[in-house]
Write a protein that holds these residues in place. Structure first.
Motif, mmCIF file in Angstrom:
data_model
loop_
_atom_site.group_PDB
_atom_site.id
_atom_site.type_symbol
_atom_site.label_atom_id
_atom_site.label_comp_id
_atom_site.label_asym_id
_atom_site.label_seq_id
_atom_site.Cartn_x
_atom_site.Cartn_y
_atom_site.Cartn_z
ATOM 1 N N GLU A 67 47.045 45.170 40.462
ATOM 2 C CA GLU A 67 47.093 43.462 40.813
ATOM 3 C C GLU A 67 48.917 43.353 40.953
ATOM 4 O OE1 GLU A 67 43.237 42.205 40.413
ATOM 5 O OE2 GLU A 67 44.914 43.845 41.558
ATOM 6 N N HIS A 87 38.894 42.581 48.375
ATOM 7 C CA HIS A 87 39.221 42.732 47.337
ATOM 8 C C HIS A 87 38.982 44.038 45.692
ATOM 9 C CE1 HIS A 87 41.054 41.966 42.860
ATOM 10 N NE2 HIS A 87 42.861 42.398 43.189
ATOM 11 N N SER A 88 39.716 45.207 45.762
ATOM 12 C CA SER A 88 39.015 45.921 44.771
ATOM 13 C C SER A 88 39.820 46.693 43.928
ATOM 14 C CB SER A 88 38.685 47.736 46.295
ATOM 15 O OG SER A 88 40.257 48.077 46.654
ATOM 16 N N ASP A 108 39.741 37.763 38.374
ATOM 17 C CA ASP A 108 41.118 38.491 39.249
ATOM 18 C C ASP A 108 40.935 38.479 40.524
ATOM 19 O OD1 ASP A 108 40.374 40.254 36.639
ATOM 20 O OD2 ASP A 108 40.607 42.089 37.471
ATOM 21 N N SER A 109 39.795 38.508 41.731
ATOM 22 C CA SER A 109 39.796 38.055 42.574
ATOM 23 C C SER A 109 40.651 36.517 43.008
ATOM 24 C CB SER A 109 38.627 38.442 43.281
ATOM 25 O OG SER A 109 38.232 39.937 43.429
ATOM 26 N N VAL A 112 43.876 36.536 42.986
ATOM 27 C CA VAL A 112 44.123 37.207 44.219
ATOM 28 C C VAL A 112 44.053 36.578 45.640
ATOM 29 C CG1 VAL A 112 43.691 39.452 46.125
ATOM 30 C CG2 VAL A 112 43.669 39.949 43.445
ATOM 31 N N VAL A 120 37.967 36.063 49.251
ATOM 32 C CA VAL A 120 38.335 37.183 49.108
ATOM 33 C C VAL A 120 36.730 37.933 48.771
ATOM 34 C CG1 VAL A 120 40.654 37.960 48.690
ATOM 35 C CG2 VAL A 120 38.968 37.803 46.619
ATOM 36 N N LYS A 122 34.622 40.436 46.572
ATOM 37 C CA LYS A 122 35.281 41.754 44.937
ATOM 38 C C LYS A 122 34.077 42.372 45.294
ATOM 39 C CE LYS A 122 36.687 42.927 41.597
ATOM 40 N NZ LYS A 122 38.878 42.480 40.830
ATOM 41 N N ASN A 125 35.519 47.750 43.067
ATOM 42 C CA ASN A 125 36.530 47.993 41.808
ATOM 43 C C ASN A 125 35.488 48.230 40.366
ATOM 44 O OD1 ASN A 125 34.479 45.401 41.832
ATOM 45 N ND2 ASN A 125 35.758 45.066 39.899
ATOM 46 N N ILE A 177 32.003 33.752 43.891
ATOM 47 C CA ILE A 177 33.552 34.953 42.991
ATOM 48 C C ILE A 177 34.188 34.898 41.438
ATOM 49 C CG2 ILE A 177 35.277 33.341 44.118
ATOM 50 C CD1 ILE A 177 35.512 37.305 44.317
ATOM 51 N N SER A 180 32.885 36.701 39.457
ATOM 52 C CA SER A 180 33.087 38.656 39.452
ATOM 53 C C SER A 180 33.888 39.283 38.627
ATOM 54 C CB SER A 180 33.959 38.627 40.818
ATOM 55 O OG SER A 180 35.325 37.941 41.057
ATOM 56 N N GLN A 184 34.591 43.522 36.444
ATOM 57 C CA GLN A 184 35.919 43.448 35.631
ATOM 58 C C GLN A 184 36.374 44.387 34.525
ATOM 59 O OE1 GLN A 184 37.606 39.191 37.428
ATOM 60 N NE2 GLN A 184 37.895 39.901 35.609
#
Length: 226
Positions: A67, A87-88, A108-109, A112, A120, A122, A125, A177, A180, A184
């Motif tokens: 990140e 996004h991985s 996180d995504s 991003v 994005v 996800k 990940n 998202i 997501s 994580q």
């Protein structure tokens, strides 16, 4: 498909090999430049390129970097891309530094997507690199591992779920998202080799009230390896 992979580590390299074997055209890149990718190219059959070239891929772009490196991406290219962007990555404060947006509630995504100016998906990940590389199985195999896919565009999610199936894993729709965070670091669905039903159950067990606590614990456990 014409696919760009940004990040040549374990996840990026493994995905490049799978995608080449499926007949796709893959450009792989990293921050050090094409000259550093000789070994990855030999192992995967991918084309070495610059980050800008990978970001310009027509159909699919996979971001597989820490990140802390996201702000260095070519936003001017990614923000106008017509490709699906995956996004991985995962946020680890001890590696990536403090991220106020994520601490204040963004996944996180979501963060991003905000940085690059493009939605994005996800995916990839919540599996360890070793399992991704070694545990793909044919469809309908009872021991098949499942991966969760989160995103706001249903058509894009379905495309990525189909790709995951072709690679050798089951895939489940993990929702928007904004949901997501359930896949994580520190959550029950993170980095466990689960079949489809057990992954669904693990996602449902995630408790939003424990999100910060679970991330802190995961970060502490991962700190020696980051």
């Amino acid at each position: 498909m014409k696919i760009g992979i940004i990040g040549s580590g374990n996840i990026g390299g493994t995905l490049a090999k799978y995608l080449i074997n499926l007949g796709h055209e893959v450009i792989i890149s990293n921050s050090r430049g094409p000259a550093s990718l000789t070994e990855v190219v030999e192992k995967t059959g991918a084309i070495a390129g610059t980050v800008e070239e990978a970001a310009a891929a027509e159909d699919l772009i996979i971001i597989a970097i820490p990140e802390k490196a996201i702000p260095n991406l070519p936003v001017s290219i990614l923000s106008i891309s017509k490709a699906i962007i995956i996004h991985s990555g995962n946020y680890y404060p001890s590696r990536d530094g403090r991220n106020i947006d994520i601490e204040n509630g963004l996944t996180d995504s979501e963060w991003v997507a905000k940085v690059i100016g493009h939605p994005v998906i996800k995916a990839f990940n919540n599996i360890v690199a070793g399992s991704l590389a070694a545990k793909a199985l044919p469809k309908e195999n009872p021991g098949r591992i499942a991966l969760s896919v989160a995103g706001d565009n249903l058509a894009d999610k379905l495309s990525i779920m189909q790709l995951i199936d072709e690679i050798g894993f089951d895939a489940i729709d993990a929702g928007a998202i904004a949901s997501s965070w359930r896949q994580q670091p520190g959550e029950p669905a993170y980095c466990r080799d689960l079949d489809k039903q057990n992954l669904i159950d693990a996602l449902e067990k995630a408790d939003i009230n424990k999100r910060a606590e679970n991330l802190a614990l995961a970060d502490e456990i991962a700190r020696p390896y980051l």
